[in-house]
Design an enzyme around this catalytic site. Structure first.
Site, PDB file in Angstrom:
ATOM      1  N   VAL A 116      -9.854  -9.179   4.162  1.00  0.00           N
ATOM      2  CA  VAL A 116     -10.545  -9.600   4.593  1.00  0.00           C
ATOM      3  C   VAL A 116     -11.999 -10.066   4.974  1.00  0.00           C
ATOM      4  O   VAL A 116     -12.640  -8.850   5.500  1.00  0.00           O
ATOM      5  CB  VAL A 116     -10.036 -10.757   6.432  1.00  0.00           C
ATOM      6  CG1 VAL A 116     -10.636 -11.692   7.618  1.00  0.00           C
ATOM      7  CG2 VAL A 116      -8.112 -11.016   6.686  1.00  0.00           C
ATOM      8  N   GLU A 117     -12.533 -10.641   4.350  1.00  0.00           N
ATOM      9  CA  GLU A 117     -13.760 -10.705   4.439  1.00  0.00           C
ATOM     10  C   GLU A 117     -14.593 -12.117   5.646  1.00  0.00           C
ATOM     11  O   GLU A 117     -13.925 -12.858   5.123  1.00  0.00           O
ATOM     12  CB  GLU A 117     -14.021 -10.730   2.729  1.00  0.00           C
ATOM     13  CG  GLU A 117     -16.130 -11.012   2.503  1.00  0.00           C
ATOM     14  CD  GLU A 117     -16.335 -11.427   0.942  1.00  0.00           C
ATOM     15  OE1 GLU A 117     -17.287 -11.500   0.971  1.00  0.00           O
ATOM     16  OE2 GLU A 117     -15.369 -11.173   0.652  1.00  0.00           O
ATOM     17  N   VAL A 118     -15.532 -11.392   6.191  1.00  0.00           N
ATOM     18  CA  VAL A 118     -16.268 -11.940   6.751  1.00  0.00           C
ATOM     19  C   VAL A 118     -17.980 -12.337   7.074  1.00  0.00           C
ATOM     20  O   VAL A 118     -18.546 -11.277   6.863  1.00  0.00           O
ATOM     21  CB  VAL A 118     -16.190 -12.203   8.955  1.00  0.00           C
ATOM     22  CG1 VAL A 118     -17.134 -12.941   9.064  1.00  0.00           C
ATOM     23  CG2 VAL A 118     -14.461 -12.257   8.782  1.00  0.00           C
TER      24      VAL A 118
END
Length: 126
Positions: A116-118
């Site tokens: 997950v990349e925010v």
């Protein structure tokens, strides 16, 4: 021909554990559809969740997902939110190239190993 992305699909071991993670850590809204399927709302798009064998038309495997989610929060607030929820940061904040220009990203894994990349747009990442 293509105008955008409606949804993506992540393969997980346990639908409700995944829903709990994304709602708790990222404050995403969970929804049910199509006879009990589960999804997470992400702006005008959604992330559908599936278990192995639920969809026979793809070659899904658990933990192979890699998704970049946009936020209006500055990266330091993303790091604080994620770490206070007991999730280890893998990388970031770090500058990257997004679909619409520079972004600042924070990376971590969900319980199934999906990456997950925010990210926030560079202009918003102050």
């Amino acid at each position: 021909m293509i105008t955008g992305i409606d949804h993506i699909v992540l393969t997980v071991r346990d639908l409700e554990r995944a829903v709990a993670f994304y709602t708790r850590v990222l404050d995403m809204q969970a929804v049910s559809f199509a006879g009990g399927r589960r999804a997470l709302l992400a702006g005008g798009q959604k992330i559908n969740l599936q278990t192995i064998g639920q969809e026979t038309r793809n070659h899904a495997c658990i933990g192979s997902g890699d998704v970049c989610l946009l936020t209006s929060l500055p990266p330091d607030q993303v790091v604080a939110r994620v770490t206070e929820q007991g999730v280890a940061i893998l990388e970031g904040p770090v500058r990257k190239a997004g679909a619409r220009g520079a972004i600042t990203s924070v990376y971590f894994n969900d319980p199934d190993g999906n990456l997950v990349e925010v990210s926030s747009h560079a202009d918003d990442a102050t």
